[in-house]
Design a protein around this motif. Structure first.
Motif, PDB file in Angstrom:
ATOM      1  N   ILE A 283       0.839  -1.199   0.000  1.00 46.64           N
ATOM      2  CA  ILE A 283       0.000   0.000   0.000  1.00 46.64           C
ATOM      3  C   ILE A 283       0.865   1.236   0.000  1.00 46.64           C
ATOM      4  O   ILE A 283       0.583   2.225  -0.673  1.00 46.64           O
ATOM      5  CB  ILE A 283      -0.949  -0.016   1.214  1.00 46.64           C
ATOM      6  CG1 ILE A 283      -1.958  -1.126   1.052  1.00 46.64           C
ATOM      7  CG2 ILE A 283      -1.654   1.303   1.359  1.00 46.64           C
ATOM      8  CD1 ILE A 283      -3.016  -1.156   2.094  1.00 46.64           C
TER       9      ILE A 283
ATOM     10  N   LYS B  15      -5.772  11.988  -4.025  1.00 47.94           N
ATOM     11  CA  LYS B  15      -5.589  10.679  -4.653  1.00 47.94           C
ATOM     12  C   LYS B  15      -6.573  10.496  -5.801  1.00 47.94           C
ATOM     13  O   LYS B  15      -6.238   9.940  -6.847  1.00 47.94           O
ATOM     14  CB  LYS B  15      -5.789   9.560  -3.622  1.00 47.94           C
ATOM     15  CG  LYS B  15      -4.668   9.446  -2.626  1.00 47.94           C
ATOM     16  CD  LYS B  15      -4.841   8.200  -1.768  1.00 47.94           C
ATOM     17  CE  LYS B  15      -3.964   8.279  -0.556  1.00 47.94           C
ATOM     18  NZ  LYS B  15      -4.389   7.388   0.514  1.00 47.94           N
TER      19      LYS B  15
ATOM     20  N   LYS C  35     -19.188   9.771  -6.067  1.00 39.82           N
ATOM     21  CA  LYS C  35     -18.940   8.499  -5.401  1.00 39.82           C
ATOM     22  C   LYS C  35     -20.273   7.878  -5.050  1.00 39.82           C
ATOM     23  O   LYS C  35     -21.137   8.530  -4.469  1.00 39.82           O
ATOM     24  CB  LYS C  35     -18.137   8.775  -4.130  1.00 39.82           C
ATOM     25  CG  LYS C  35     -17.774   7.545  -3.351  1.00 39.82           C
ATOM     26  CD  LYS C  35     -16.820   7.927  -2.221  1.00 39.82           C
ATOM     27  CE  LYS C  35     -16.570   6.734  -1.335  1.00 39.82           C
ATOM     28  NZ  LYS C  35     -15.778   7.037  -0.182  1.00 39.82           N
TER      29      LYS C  35
ATOM     30  N   ASP D 221     -17.188   0.917  -2.173  1.00 39.89           N
ATOM     31  CA  ASP D 221     -17.764   2.082  -2.835  1.00 39.89           C
ATOM     32  C   ASP D 221     -17.241   2.179  -4.252  1.00 39.89           C
ATOM     33  O   ASP D 221     -16.209   1.628  -4.587  1.00 39.89           O
ATOM     34  CB  ASP D 221     -17.377   3.366  -2.091  1.00 39.89           C
ATOM     35  CG  ASP D 221     -17.799   3.334  -0.651  1.00 39.89           C
ATOM     36  OD1 ASP D 221     -17.104   3.962   0.162  1.00 39.89           O
ATOM     37  OD2 ASP D 221     -18.811   2.686  -0.337  1.00 39.89           O
TER      38      ASP D 221
ATOM     39  N   GLY E 204     -17.710  16.747   1.899  1.00 39.29           N
ATOM     40  CA  GLY E 204     -16.280  16.518   2.036  1.00 39.29           C
ATOM     41  C   GLY E 204     -15.834  15.444   1.085  1.00 39.29           C
ATOM     42  O   GLY E 204     -16.304  14.322   1.166  1.00 39.29           O
ATOM     43  N   ILE E 205     -14.940  15.773   0.197  1.00 41.00           N
ATOM     44  CA  ILE E 205     -14.460  14.763  -0.749  1.00 41.00           C
ATOM     45  C   ILE E 205     -13.293  14.067  -0.085  1.00 41.00           C
ATOM     46  O   ILE E 205     -12.270  14.683   0.192  1.00 41.00           O
ATOM     47  CB  ILE E 205     -14.019  15.414  -2.056  1.00 41.00           C
ATOM     48  CG1 ILE E 205     -15.169  16.220  -2.630  1.00 41.00           C
ATOM     49  CG2 ILE E 205     -13.578  14.370  -3.044  1.00 41.00           C
ATOM     50  CD1 ILE E 205     -14.829  16.909  -3.911  1.00 41.00           C
ATOM     51  N   ASP E 206     -13.428  12.765   0.177  1.00 39.67           N
ATOM     52  CA  ASP E 206     -12.346  12.096   0.874  1.00 39.67           C
ATOM     53  C   ASP E 206     -11.223  11.847  -0.105  1.00 39.67           C
ATOM     54  O   ASP E 206     -11.431  11.565  -1.268  1.00 39.67           O
ATOM     55  CB  ASP E 206     -12.835  10.773   1.467  1.00 39.67           C
ATOM     56  CG  ASP E 206     -13.398   9.847   0.418  1.00 39.67           C
ATOM     57  OD1 ASP E 206     -13.174   8.637   0.527  1.00 39.67           O
ATOM     58  OD2 ASP E 206     -14.059  10.323  -0.515  1.00 39.67           O
ATOM     59  N   GLU E 207     -10.018  11.941   0.383  1.00 39.37           N
ATOM     60  CA  GLU E 207      -8.851  11.602  -0.425  1.00 39.37           C
ATOM     61  C   GLU E 207      -8.864  12.328  -1.764  1.00 39.37           C
ATOM     62  O   GLU E 207      -8.627  11.726  -2.809  1.00 39.37           O
ATOM     63  CB  GLU E 207      -8.811  10.093  -0.697  1.00 39.37           C
ATOM     64  CG  GLU E 207      -9.057   9.283   0.549  1.00 39.37           C
ATOM     65  CD  GLU E 207      -8.537   7.898   0.430  1.00 39.37           C
ATOM     66  OE1 GLU E 207      -7.366   7.703   0.751  1.00 39.37           O
ATOM     67  OE2 GLU E 207      -9.301   7.022   0.005  1.00 39.37           O
TER      68      GLU E 207
ATOM     69  N   LEU F 242      -5.893   3.029  -5.478  1.00 42.81           N
ATOM     70  CA  LEU F 242      -4.465   2.780  -5.611  1.00 42.81           C
ATOM     71  C   LEU F 242      -4.149   1.851  -6.762  1.00 42.81           C
ATOM     72  O   LEU F 242      -3.008   1.728  -7.168  1.00 42.81           O
ATOM     73  CB  LEU F 242      -3.925   2.163  -4.318  1.00 42.81           C
ATOM     74  CG  LEU F 242      -3.977   3.078  -3.106  1.00 42.81           C
ATOM     75  CD1 LEU F 242      -3.400   2.369  -1.918  1.00 42.81           C
ATOM     76  CD2 LEU F 242      -3.212   4.337  -3.374  1.00 42.81           C
TER      77      LEU F 242
ATOM     78  N   ASP G 102     -10.854   0.763  -6.004  1.00 43.88           N
ATOM     79  CA  ASP G 102      -9.635   0.989  -5.255  1.00 43.88           C
ATOM     80  C   ASP G 102      -8.797   2.009  -5.996  1.00 43.88           C
ATOM     81  O   ASP G 102      -8.299   1.754  -7.086  1.00 43.88           O
ATOM     82  CB  ASP G 102      -8.898  -0.352  -5.150  1.00 43.88           C
ATOM     83  CG  ASP G 102      -7.625  -0.228  -4.354  1.00 43.88           C
ATOM     84  OD1 ASP G 102      -6.816  -1.171  -4.397  1.00 43.88           O
ATOM     85  OD2 ASP G 102      -7.438   0.814  -3.705  1.00 43.88           O
TER      86      ASP G 102
END
Lengths: 438, 297
Positions: A73, A123, A145, A152, A117-120, A192, A190
Motif C-alpha cells: 500500500i 488521490k 462516489k 464504494d 467533504g471529498i475524501d482523499e 491505488l 480501489d
C-alpha cells in the motif's frame, strides 16, 4: 512468612508475590492520577507485558504496538501521487498530453462550504489524471462516489476517444455517443490500483425502465447479479450505469442564458454567443438556473425510435407525431423552479462585495458560494462561486421517495391446464388381407 | 465525536461525503464550549448534523459516567442557529407511530407544528379539550392523596420529531470498538485507558465493534450483571441487528481508517483509526430512516 505464603500462589511464569512487586513498582513509576480506578488495568497490563521490577529501567513501553503499514500500500500510494510514469522504474516514460480535467483540489474547497467533504481528493485527482492518460479520455471530470454495501465506487465521466467496437446492437439501443450512451463512465473501487478503472457498458432502454421500478443498494462488485423483481436483465455494472445516466440527465443545471435553443430545432441547444458567467448576485434564486440535459423519455431513450418498417397506411411523419404525443418531450432548458420541491438553494460563505484589483469598480468580486442540492436525488450538489461551476454526487444511488417502496409482485404462476380426458385409441381392425373373391 | 478533535475526525466523515464548512466549525466550537461551561458533564460529544430545507440542526450529547449504574446517562442538546444549545425535549410516547410515518425532510425551524392538537391560531380549540391557556382545573382524588393535573395538550413540533429521530439513531446505531470501554468494580462505565486500538486485521471485522447502549439481548444482560464483567470488554450488544446487512464496514485506500456505516440511517457512521485510540461516531444526514432497506439488499 507472608512472603512464602504469597509465593505459593503460582502461575506459569510468576507467583503472586512477584506480581504484586511488579505491579506496585509500575504504579509508583508511572504515578497516574487515578491509580485506584486503573488498578485492575495495571494488573492486566503487567501480566501481559511481563514487566519485571528489577529491570524497570530497561523496560520500554513503546514496544507495545508498532504501526506497520502494508508495504504494497505504501508503494502504491507513492506511485499514485508521484509524477505519472507509464513505463517501468528502469525506463521511465513521460505521460503524453492529458485531456481536460478540472482541478479537483480547488473544487473541494468549494464543496467544503456546501458541507460535502471529498475524501482523499488528491488521490482521486491523480487517479483521474492517470485515467485520462491511459484511456485518452477527453473532458474528464470526477462525477462522484456511489457508496455500496461492501465497497464504494468512484465514478469518472468523460468521452473516450479510443475507438471501441461494439458490434451489432439491437435497434432500440442508442449507439455509443448518442442518446443515453453519450458520455462514458468509469467506475473504480480501489484508487491505488490503476487497472481498476472499468468502463461501464452501454445500456438498453429496457434496463433504464427496469431501474426506474426497483430500489437497490449496490454491493460494490460490478459483476454481481442484480436479483430484483421486476427482474433486471444485466449485472450490477449495467444498473450502475443506468442510475448514473438517470441522475445526470435530470440534475445537471446551468445558469440561465448560457445556452440558447437552436432556431428551427427546439430540441437542440447551442452555447449563447458572447456569454459571460454572471456574478454572484444574478444566480441567487432558483429562477436563474435551468436544466441542461434532456430528460429520459418513458420509453427509456432520449430520442424516439422510428422503426424502419412502419405499419401499413401511416406516413412516417404522422407516426412520429403519434408516438411523440404518447410519450412527449419536455422542453429543453426549462427552469428548475418549475420542479416542485425538487431543489434546495443556499448561500454560504462570505458575501461581501469587494472591489477588484483593477480600477474598474463596476464588477465587484464576491466570494459567496451558491449551493443547490437536489431533493429528488439526495447527494447531488451543484456549487458556484467566483466563476467556477461544478457538480458532484455523493450518495447511494437511489431516489428519495415519500412513500414506502413496495416491489412489484411477481406474476402469478399460472396453473397448468387440466389434461384433456383421455379417450381410448380407436382400434382399427387389423388390415385383413382381402380374401380372394371367388 | 470529541469536541476538541472535530477538524481531525471530520476526515472520517468525508468518506460518506460530508463535512462541516469553515463557518460551521467556528460557530460550533464556540457554542460547544459555551455549553460545556454552563453544564458539567463527564464528556461532551458532538453528535452530528441533521440537514433541513431552511436550516440545519446541530446536536450535541453530554455523557455522565459517574454514579450511573452500568450505562452513562445521555443528555441531548440541539441548536439550529449555532448560537446556543438547548435541551432536546423529552420523548412523548404517544406519537411514536405517527413519527415513524413522517418521510418529509426537516425544515430547520424547531417551532414548526407537525401535528396540530390545539387547532389553528385564532380558532377555538374543540370544546371537549381543555384550553391550554386557561389554568388547568386541579383534579383531586377522593381521598386527597394524590393531586392529578392534566397536562395541556401541546402541538407536536418539529423539535419533538427531532428528539425522536436523535434518540432512535442513538439507540440503533451508536457504536464503539470492543475494548474501548470497561466496567469499574462498582459497575460504572469508564473509558479504558489501556485501550491501544484494534490492529489492522481486527479493525476490519465488524465483530470487534459493539453497540453503545444498555444491552438489550439476554446473554449480554447476564454478562454485564456478573461480577467478573470488569474483565470482559464485550458486554454490549453485537452489531447483528435485523435487517441483517444494514451495516457496511469499509476502509479508505490506506486501510487504516475504518468507517462503519449504517444503511438504515444513511448518514450515520462509526469510525476508528486502527492502532490508535481514535474512535467515535457521528450522524450527518437528513434524519430520514431508510425503511425500504429490506427490499434493497
Amino acid at each position: 512468612m507472608l512472603k512464602e505464603k504469597l509465593q505459593e500462589v503460582k502461575d506459569q511464569n510468576t507467583n503472586l508475590y512477584e506480581h504484586l512487586n511488579n505491579l506496585l513498582t509500575k504504579i509508583l513509576l508511572d504515578n497516574p492520577k487515578n491509580a485506584f480506578e486503573l488498578f485492575e488495568d495495571y494488573s492486566f497490563q503487567v501480566k501481559s507485558n511481563g514487566f519485571k521490577f528489577e529491570k524497570y529501567d530497561e523496560f520500554d513501553n513503546a514496544e507495545r504496538s508498532k504501526i506497520k503499514m502494508d508495504q504494497s500500500i505504501q508503494q502504491k500510494t507513492l506511485k499514485l501521487i508521484n509524477k505519472i510514469n507509464l513505463g517501468t522504474d528502469e525506463e521511465p516514460q513521460e505521460a503524453t498530453q492529458t485531456g481536460y480535467l478540472p482541478n479537483l483540489i480547488e473544487e473541494s474547497y468549494l464543496y467544503e462550504w456546501a458541507g460535502i467533504g471529498i475524501d482523499e481528493n488528491y488521490k482521486i485527482f491523480k487517479a483521474l489524471t492517470l485515467l485520462s492518460v491511459t484511456k485518452q479520455a477527453s473532458k474528464l471530470r470526477f462525477w462522484g462516489k456511489i457508496m455500496g454495501r461492501q465497497k464504494d465506487y468512484y465514478i469518472a465521466e468523460g468521452i473516450a476517444t479510443t475507438q471501441v467496437e461494439d458490434g451489432e446492437l439491437p435497434p432500440e439501443v442508442e449507439p455509443r455517443g448518442t442518446g443515453v450512451n453519450t458520455k462514458s463512465y468509469w467506475a473504480c473501487n480501489d484508487l491505488l490500483n490503476d487497472k481498476d478503472w472499468i468502463e461501464l457498458p452501454l445500456i438498453t432502454p429496457q434496463q433504464i425502465n427496469t431501474s426506474r421500478q426497483i430500489k437497490y443498494i449496490f454491493t460494490g462488485n460490478l459483476e454481481n447479479d442484480v436479483i430484483t423483481n421486476p427482474y433486471f436483465f444485466g449485472k450490477e455494472k449495467h444498473l450502475l450505469k443506468a442510475q448514473i445516466v438517470r441522475i445526470t440527465q435530470s440534475t445537471v443545471i446551468i445558469p440561465k442564458g448560457q445556452y440558447i435553443l437552436r432556431e428551427g430545432e427546439p430540441r437542440e441547444i447551442d452555447p449563447a454567443p458572447e456569454y459571460k458567467l454572471p456574478g454572484f448576485h444574478d444566480l441567487k434564486t432558483l429562477n436563474d438556473w435551468i436544466h441542461f440535459n434532456q430528460n429520459i423519455l418513458n420509453c427509456g431513450r432520449l430520442v424516439h425510435l422510428i422503426p424502419s418498417e412502419l405499419p401499413e397506411g401511416i406516413e412516417p411523419e404522422a407516426y412520429q407525431k403519434q408516438i411523440e404525443n404518447a410519450d412527449p418531450f419536455e422542453n429543453r432548458l426549462k427552469p428548475i423552479s418549475n420542479d416542485k420541491n425538487a431543489w434546495k438553494i443556499r448561500i454560504v460563505g462570505d458575501t461581501t462585495d469587494y472591489n477588484p484589483l483593477s480600477k474598474d469598480t463596476n464588477n465587484k468580486v464576491n466570494n459567496g458560494v451558491i449551493i443547490i442540492k437536489s431533493l429528488v436525488w439526495p447527494g447531488l450538489v451543484t456549487v458556484y462561486s467566483n466563476k467556477v461551476l461544478s457538480q458532484l454526487y455523493y450518495g447511494y444511488g437511489y431516489k428519495a421517495t415519500n412513500n414506502h417502496f413496495y416491489p412489484k409482485q411477481p406474476q402469478q404462476v399460472q396453473s397448468e391446464q387440466p389434461d384433456l380426458p383421455e379417450q381410448p385409441e380407436p382400434n382399427f381392425p387389423a388390415e385383413v388381407p382381402q380374401q380372394p373373391q371367388d | 465525536m470529541e469536541i476538541y478533535r472535530i477538524p481531525e475526525d471530520l476526515r472520517f466523515v468525508n468518506q460518506i461525503g460530508q463535512t462541516l464548512s469553515a463557518e460551521e466549525k467556528i460557530k460550533l466550537e464556540i457554542a460547544l464550549i459555551k455549553l460545556s461551561q454552563t453544564q458539567t458533564f463527564d464528556q461532551l460529544l458532538f453528535w452530528g448534523r441533521i440537514e433541513g430545507t431552511v436550516a440545519n440542526y446541530y446536536i450535541a450529547i453530554g455523557l455522565n459516567f459517574k454514579n450511573n449504574f452500568e450505562f452513562p446517562h445521555k443528555t441531548f442538546f440541539y441548536t439550529a442557529n449555532l448560537k446556543e444549545f438547548q435541551n432536546l425535549p423529552p420523548l412523548n410516547p404517544e406519537y411514536k407511530e405517527q413519527v415513524e410515518t413522517f418521510r418529509q425532510l426537516f425544515s430547520g425551524q424547531p417551532e414548526k407544528i407537525l401535528i396540530n392538537i390545539t387547532g389553528e391560531d385564532g380558532d377555538q380549540p374543540p370544546a371537549d379539550q381543555p384550553n391550554p391557556d386557561e389554568p388547568q382545573p386541579v383534579v383531586k382524588n377522593d381521598d386527597d392523596s394524590d393531586v392529578e393535573i392534566k397536562p395541556p395538550p401541546k402541538n407536536f413540533l418539529e423539535v419533538d420529531r427531532l428528539a425522536y429521530v436523535v434518540n432512535a439513531i442513538e439507540f440503533e446505531c451508536a457504536l464503539l470498538p470492543v475494548g474501548a470501554v470497561r466496567l469499574t468494580p462498582t459497575h460504572e462505565l469508564r473509558y479504558n485507558d489501556s485501550f491501544e486500538g484494534l490492529n489492522l486485521q481486527e479493525a476490519s471485522k465488524i465483530i470487534n465493534y459493539q453497540h453503545f447502549r444498555a444491552p438489550q439481548s439476554p446473554n449480554k444482560k447476564e454478562l454485564i450483571a456478573q461480577d467478573d464483567a470488569l474483565f470482559h470488554y464485550d458486554f454490549f450488544d453485537q452489531l447483528d441487528d435485523h435487517p441483517v446487512g444494514q451495516w457496511s464496514l469499509q476502509t479508505d485506500s490506506s486501510k487504516y481508517q475504518v468507517t462503519i456505516r449504517n444503511l438504515q440511517w444513511p448518514g450515520f457512521l462509526g469510525y476508528h483509526r486502527a492502532g490508535t485510540r481514535i474512535f467515535g461516531y457521528a450522524y450527518f444526514g437528513d434524519g430520514i430512516k431508510n425503511v425500504d432497506l429490506a427490499f434493497q439488499l
